[in-house]
Design an enzyme around this catalytic site. Sequence first.
Site, PDB file in Angstrom:
ATOM      1  N   LYS A  25       0.911  -1.009  -0.012  1.00 34.81           N
ATOM      2  CA  LYS A  25      -0.084  -0.141   0.069  1.00 34.81           C
ATOM      3  C   LYS A  25       0.986   1.171   0.024  1.00 34.81           C
ATOM      4  CE  LYS A  25      -2.832   0.892   3.563  1.00 34.81           C
ATOM      5  NZ  LYS A  25      -2.474   2.484   4.270  1.00 34.81           N
ATOM      6  N   GLY A 102      -5.032   8.219   5.331  1.00 37.56           N
ATOM      7  CA  GLY A 102      -3.763   9.194   6.119  1.00 37.56           C
ATOM      8  C   GLY A 102      -2.721   9.526   5.180  1.00 37.56           C
ATOM      9  N   ARG A 130      -8.184  12.734  12.203  1.00 37.98           N
ATOM     10  CA  ARG A 130      -6.833  12.457  12.425  1.00 37.98           C
ATOM     11  C   ARG A 130      -5.767  13.888  12.384  1.00 37.98           C
ATOM     12  NH1 ARG A 130      -4.776   7.403   9.273  1.00 37.98           N
ATOM     13  NH2 ARG A 130      -2.964   7.596  10.672  1.00 37.98           N
ATOM     14  N   SER A 173       8.044   9.460  11.504  1.00 41.00           N
ATOM     15  CA  SER A 173       6.908   9.175  10.558  1.00 41.00           C
ATOM     16  C   SER A 173       7.322   9.268   9.309  1.00 41.00           C
ATOM     17  CB  SER A 173       5.557  10.242  11.009  1.00 41.00           C
ATOM     18  OG  SER A 173       4.727  10.307   9.708  1.00 41.00           O
ATOM     19  N   GLN A 175       5.093   9.174   6.842  1.00 43.87           N
ATOM     20  CA  GLN A 175       4.047  10.476   6.119  1.00 43.87           C
ATOM     21  C   GLN A 175       4.635  11.659   6.177  1.00 43.87           C
ATOM     22  OE1 GLN A 175       0.420   9.472   7.743  1.00 43.87           O
ATOM     23  NE2 GLN A 175       0.272   7.533   6.776  1.00 43.87           N
ATOM     24  N   ASP A 325       2.349  -0.752  12.037  1.00 41.91           N
ATOM     25  CA  ASP A 325       0.944  -1.184  11.408  1.00 41.91           C
ATOM     26  C   ASP A 325       0.663  -2.566  11.994  1.00 41.91           C
ATOM     27  OD1 ASP A 325       0.709   1.329  10.536  1.00 41.91           O
ATOM     28  OD2 ASP A 325       1.297   0.850   8.503  1.00 41.91           O
ATOM     29  N   ARG A 356      -5.523   2.591  18.398  1.00 45.16           N
ATOM     30  CA  ARG A 356      -5.579   1.199  18.274  1.00 45.16           C
ATOM     31  C   ARG A 356      -5.221   0.647  19.410  1.00 45.16           C
ATOM     32  NH1 ARG A 356      -2.697   0.509  12.443  1.00 45.16           N
ATOM     33  NH2 ARG A 356      -4.690   0.593  11.097  1.00 45.16           N
ATOM     34  N   ARG A 398      -7.139  -2.939   9.813  1.00 44.66           N
ATOM     35  CA  ARG A 398      -6.086  -3.750  10.269  1.00 44.66           C
ATOM     36  C   ARG A 398      -6.837  -4.411  11.555  1.00 44.66           C
ATOM     37  NH1 ARG A 398      -2.190  -3.053   6.770  1.00 44.66           N
ATOM     38  NH2 ARG A 398      -1.413  -0.816   6.432  1.00 44.66           N
TER      39      ARG A 398
HETATM   40  C1  S3P Z   1       2.970   4.899   6.202  1.00 41.48           C
HETATM   41  C2  S3P Z   1       3.705   5.139   7.401  1.00 41.48           C
HETATM   42  C3  S3P Z   1       3.037   4.955   8.701  1.00 41.48           C
HETATM   43  C4  S3P Z   1       2.031   3.614   8.728  1.00 41.48           C
HETATM   44  C5  S3P Z   1       1.050   4.063   7.468  1.00 41.48           C
HETATM   45  C6  S3P Z   1       1.680   4.168   6.345  1.00 41.48           C
HETATM   46  C7  S3P Z   1       3.330   5.357   4.712  1.00 41.48           C
HETATM   47  O1  S3P Z   1       2.292   6.016   9.209  1.00 41.48           O
HETATM   48  O2  S3P Z   1       1.437   3.670   9.772  1.00 41.48           O
HETATM   49  O3  S3P Z   1       0.188   2.710   7.504  1.00 41.48           O
HETATM   50  O4  S3P Z   1       2.935   4.847   3.712  1.00 41.48           O
HETATM   51  O5  S3P Z   1       4.048   6.378   4.906  1.00 41.48           O
HETATM   52  P1  S3P Z   1       3.276   7.297   9.952  1.00 41.48           P
HETATM   53  O6  S3P Z   1       4.331   7.855   9.088  1.00 41.48           O
HETATM   54  O7  S3P Z   1       2.491   8.116  10.469  1.00 41.48           O
HETATM   55  O8  S3P Z   1       4.075   6.472  11.161  1.00 41.48           O
END
Ligand code: S3P
Length: 444
Positions: A25, A102, A130, A173, A175, A325, A356, A398
């Site tokens: 993903k 997210g 969020r 993170s 993201q 995750d 979670r 999940r």
């Molecule tokens: C992800 C980063 C993680 C993860 C999310 C996917 C990504 O989140 O929990 O399911 O693809 O960059 P965080 O970056 O907030 O830790």
Amino acid sequence: MASNSLLVRPQKTPLRGTITVPGDKSISHRCVMLAAIAEGTSTIRNWLPAGDTLATLEAVLALGTHIEIDQHSPQAWDLKIEGRGLHSFQQPSAPLDCRNAGTGLRLLAGLMAGQSFPVVLDGSAQLRKRPMRRIIDPLTQMGARIRSSDGRAPLHIEPSRLVGTSHRLQVASAQVKSAILLAGLYAPGETRIHQPGPARDHTERMLSAMGLPLEEENSWIILKPAGLEGRQMRPLNLTVPGDISSAAFPLVAAAMIPHSQITICNVGANETRTGLLEMLRAMGANITVQDERITGGETAVDLTVHFDELHATDVAGETVVRGIDEFPIWAVAATQAAGESSVREAAELRVKEVDRITVLAGELKKMGVSIQERPDGFAISGPIRLHGASLASHDDHRLAMSLTVAGLAADSPTLVEDAACARDSFPDFVQTMRTLGADMEWVE
Ligand code: S3P
């Protein structure tokens, strides 16, 4: 009415067989965004057509990108994405709807911050809850103009000129890191990021494959943007490996159900993602890795797991980041492990699709699990005889799949309500589990 609840019966026979899981993903979100701004046509194979990633695909289409889609199988699409450079997007006619994703929303915010038109990023009621300050603040520091209501979506992004700046991330993170890197592509000067832990590095690997390798200095990563030194972003040519976060469900099921033995082929094994394998091995799980190879800059392997007795373990530190995750399904494994298993330094679990820690504790207690909630984690005493129960997914993919696996180890049938959210990341979860002999079905 569409079937939305999953009925799971106690698993009386071992799980057996060889399967694949759908594409990763995280990689599927990123390759669509980056290919759209490359110079030329990217070829992506085994792309994940799940709820979250389809929202990103639709967003990029709404920005005027031309994509040829070959839906040759319901869980693996091939895409040809016509990239026309950093400045090729057109203003979309409506807000971009990221649904529950997210990753989609936060990465798109970085990509949109440097555009010459306004855009609104929005999502489901769940996504609107969020925290977005973690990306609004660094992007604002780069010159982005983002309006939100109390740091939550919808995000209203106005055109602005970005500048490269230095960022010390407070949480590890991927993201946040990726949103900054995507914005950094539009900023003259260097973008520097210091990360406190090993957050997944798919964006960095993809940029490198496109001819924009990042530099590293101590714990800083440094992006020199596309316009510099006459460099261009080359198109991608990649086969997305299977998602280790999806493989986690059959993997734990087979580790828990007596006499099971399964193989999962072509699973992404990027070391920033393999925390669960280490946690399970520390519990005595019998997992072997074969045929390690590199595909599109990412490692893929075949995983074989045999049932074995599990014992408790404590998890903290970098392993938490590398398996962030997987704690809902790890918790299910912990219910079958002898002793007290615990996780610490995992407060990030409280800001995922749902909190979670609280939600998992609430649902597992309904099955008779002794779980103690802590501010930054939880502890579970095992092994415990799980009781079949009527459980809620809280619209968290999940959690839905983890509770379903718990149901296989229970002494009577389990109903997981509102489980259709499993399709946010693993569209054919039920079919895949049934291939292994699991007794589960959709009911209304
Ligand atoms: C992800 C980063 C993680 C993860 C999310 C996917 C990504 O989140 O929990 O399911 O693809 O960059 P965080 O970056 O907030 O830790």
